[in-house]
Scaffold this active site. Structure first.
Site, PDB file in Angstrom:
ATOM      1  N   SER A 169       0.958  -1.199   0.068  1.00 60.53           N
ATOM      2  CA  SER A 169      -0.036  -0.115   0.053  1.00 60.53           C
ATOM      3  C   SER A 169       0.747   1.355   0.053  1.00 60.53           C
ATOM      4  CB  SER A 169      -1.088  -0.021   1.174  1.00 60.53           C
ATOM      5  OG  SER A 169      -1.938   1.107   1.090  1.00 60.53           O
ATOM      6  N   ASP A 193      -0.362  -3.441  -4.451  1.00 59.01           N
ATOM      7  CA  ASP A 193      -1.468  -2.749  -4.174  1.00 59.01           C
ATOM      8  C   ASP A 193      -1.174  -1.290  -3.801  1.00 59.01           C
ATOM      9  OD1 ASP A 193      -4.136  -2.680  -5.516  1.00 59.01           O
ATOM     10  OD2 ASP A 193      -4.920  -2.424  -3.578  1.00 59.01           O
ATOM     11  N   HIS A 264      -8.147  -4.618  -1.146  1.00 62.88           N
ATOM     12  CA  HIS A 264      -6.743  -4.147  -1.036  1.00 62.88           C
ATOM     13  C   HIS A 264      -5.641  -5.177  -0.537  1.00 62.88           C
ATOM     14  CE1 HIS A 264      -4.231  -0.657  -0.918  1.00 62.88           C
ATOM     15  NE2 HIS A 264      -4.128  -0.644   0.554  1.00 62.88           N
TER      16      HIS A 264
END
Length: 456
Positions: A169, A193, A264
């Protein structure tokens, strides 16, 4: 939209703290552990706090705190770091409640099982918690601090090419900025991601970009909410189109944590599955997801010279083409649960011309595995159809195929005649011929099936 989801995540996280990670204190041993922080501590903090945890095959189950003192060998356990080995650097992202990420140990263990490496875990929980906009303001300072340590390690024998950053992330952009500080000379960056909010319109200098390392790859699983939707690497894997992952249905409220963050975090779990060697997870270059599903992108000839890129630790994701592609989107399907292994099955149908539109259901079966169901709509002006489906087993282990003429809801659907139906696995390999059945006639509501006799 993404801001609304971040606020919802922070609120819902209050209810599911235990699901975010193991918050128990480190055991009475001298094993190092992540910091945890509270809102009060966060408000009172005067400076960013970053620490590093070291894991190797010599101390795989007991992390040691790694500091610059370690480089001077003033601490006994510093002998664990071996500058002649590659170094994997794990960088977590946003932590809504200041808790340590529960997945770090699993990722580190998977890396150590696969290769003899140093694993450095960056713990910046103090700067990554609570207010997302302030966390984003911190990420470059974190990158600067990491770069100081990397620079010191190169003085003790490590090379920039030996560093592989794995950023989750927001951690992907931290990793990218470290790469920027070293002018793209790091060996590799894997973005799991990469975060989207506040980065989708950012300049490449301010986010992960293919210029940040000798090889940059990204896995996209939530590009419509928390993840970034644009390609950021040499190759970008878009799993199931890069959004709405199988098994992460937003309509279910049974798990609030899963409801908010499942898509996610799927990139991380698929990556860990690839490290465990469950199956090859390969992607196909294509202009878009719909084109991929329509069977228009079934080879890896251009631009990969016939070798499909693969998620995992292969050099350059297995890409042998030179020069490396840039911002190349590749698509792949996964199953709904771990180990997420899916074989890509190309279904080709030739239908006799119809008087009315029709609907059929095609079911592929392999003993001991979930069925693969495809709902197909047939039109009066088309006779040939192609689609790609995800099946948990390879082509030679498909035991049977079933067709059902499901009919229309508001009209009586007639019989359907298929000239042929062929199924094949992509990319096609030598000795793996398509399975074809010819001259199929099905009436409304009457299932048709065919058994295959095969030995892999």
């Amino acid at each position: 939209m993404a801001w609304k989801w971040i606020k919802a995540f922070v609120y819902l996280s209050v209810c599911v703290t235990s699901a975010l990670g193991d918050d128990e204190e480190a055991s009475a041993s001298k094993c190092a552990d992540f910091n945890n922080t509270t809102w009060l501590e966060y408000r009172q903090a005067t400076k960013l706090q970053v620490q590093y945890l070291l894991l190797t095959r010599k101390n795989a189950n007991c992390a040691s705190l790694f500091t610059q003192d370690c480089l001077n060998h003033t601490q006994k356990h510093t002998a664990y770091f071996n500058s002649s080995l590659p170094t994997k650097v794990i960088v977590h992202g946003y932590r809504a409640l200041g808790s340590k990420p529960s997945w770090v140990s699993g990722l580190a263990q998977a890396l150590l099982r696969e290769e003899d490496v140093n694993v450095l875990v960056v713990d910046w929980v103090y700067g990554a918690s609570f207010a997302y906009n302030l966390v984003v303001e911190n990420y470059k300072e974190v990158a600067v601090q990491i770069s100081v340590l990397i620079n010191q390690l190169t003085k003790y024998g490590s090379t920039l090419e030996s560093f592989h950053f794995i950023g989750v992330s927001l951690g992907a952009h931290v990793s990218g900025f470290v790469g920027t500080l070293f002018h793209g000379k790091l060996g590799r960056i894997t973005g799991l991601d990469p975060a989207g909010p506040m980065f989708k319109s950012a300049d490449p200098f301010d986010r992960l970009d293919s210029s940040d390392a000798l090889f940059v790859e990204a896995i996209h699983t939530d590009s419509d909410y928390f993840g970034i939707s644009i390609p950021v690497g040499h190759v970008d894997f878009f799993l199931n189109g890069g959004m709405d992952q199988a098994g992460c249905a937003r309509s279910r409220f049974a798990s609030m944590y899963g409801y908010v963050i499942c898509d996610h975090m799927r990139a991380l779990h698929v990556y860990m599955s690839a490290l465990n060697g469950s199956c090859p997870l390969i992607g196909f270059p294509c202009s878009g997801y719909e084109e991929f599903l329509a069977g228009k992108c079934i080879t890896c000839d251009d631009p990969f010279n016939g070798t499909c890129p693969q998620i995992g630790l292969l050099k350059n994701s297995g890409i042998t083409a030179t020069p490396l592609p840039n911002q190349e989107k590749v698509y792949l399907l996964t199953t709904a649960s771990g180990p997420f292994c899916a074989h890509h099955i190309l279904v080709e149908l030739n239908v006799s011309r119809l008087d009315k539109t029709a609907e059929v259901q095609l079911i592929l079966k392999s003993i001991g595995h979930p069925e693969t169901e495809l709902n197909l709509k047939l039109y009066t002006d088309e006779t040939r159809y192609k689609t790609v489906a995800a099946h948990p087993e390879q082509l030679c282990k498909i035991d049977s195929m079933q067709l059902i003429n499901t009919g229309g809801r508001f009209y009586r659907q007639g019989d359907i005649h298929f000239e042929y139906i062929c199924i094949s696995e992509i990319p096609q390999t030598r000795g793996m011929d398509p399975l074809c059945v010819k001259n199929i006639h099905i009436g409304r509501g009457v299932p048709w099936s065919h058994d295959f006799v095969q030995v892999c």
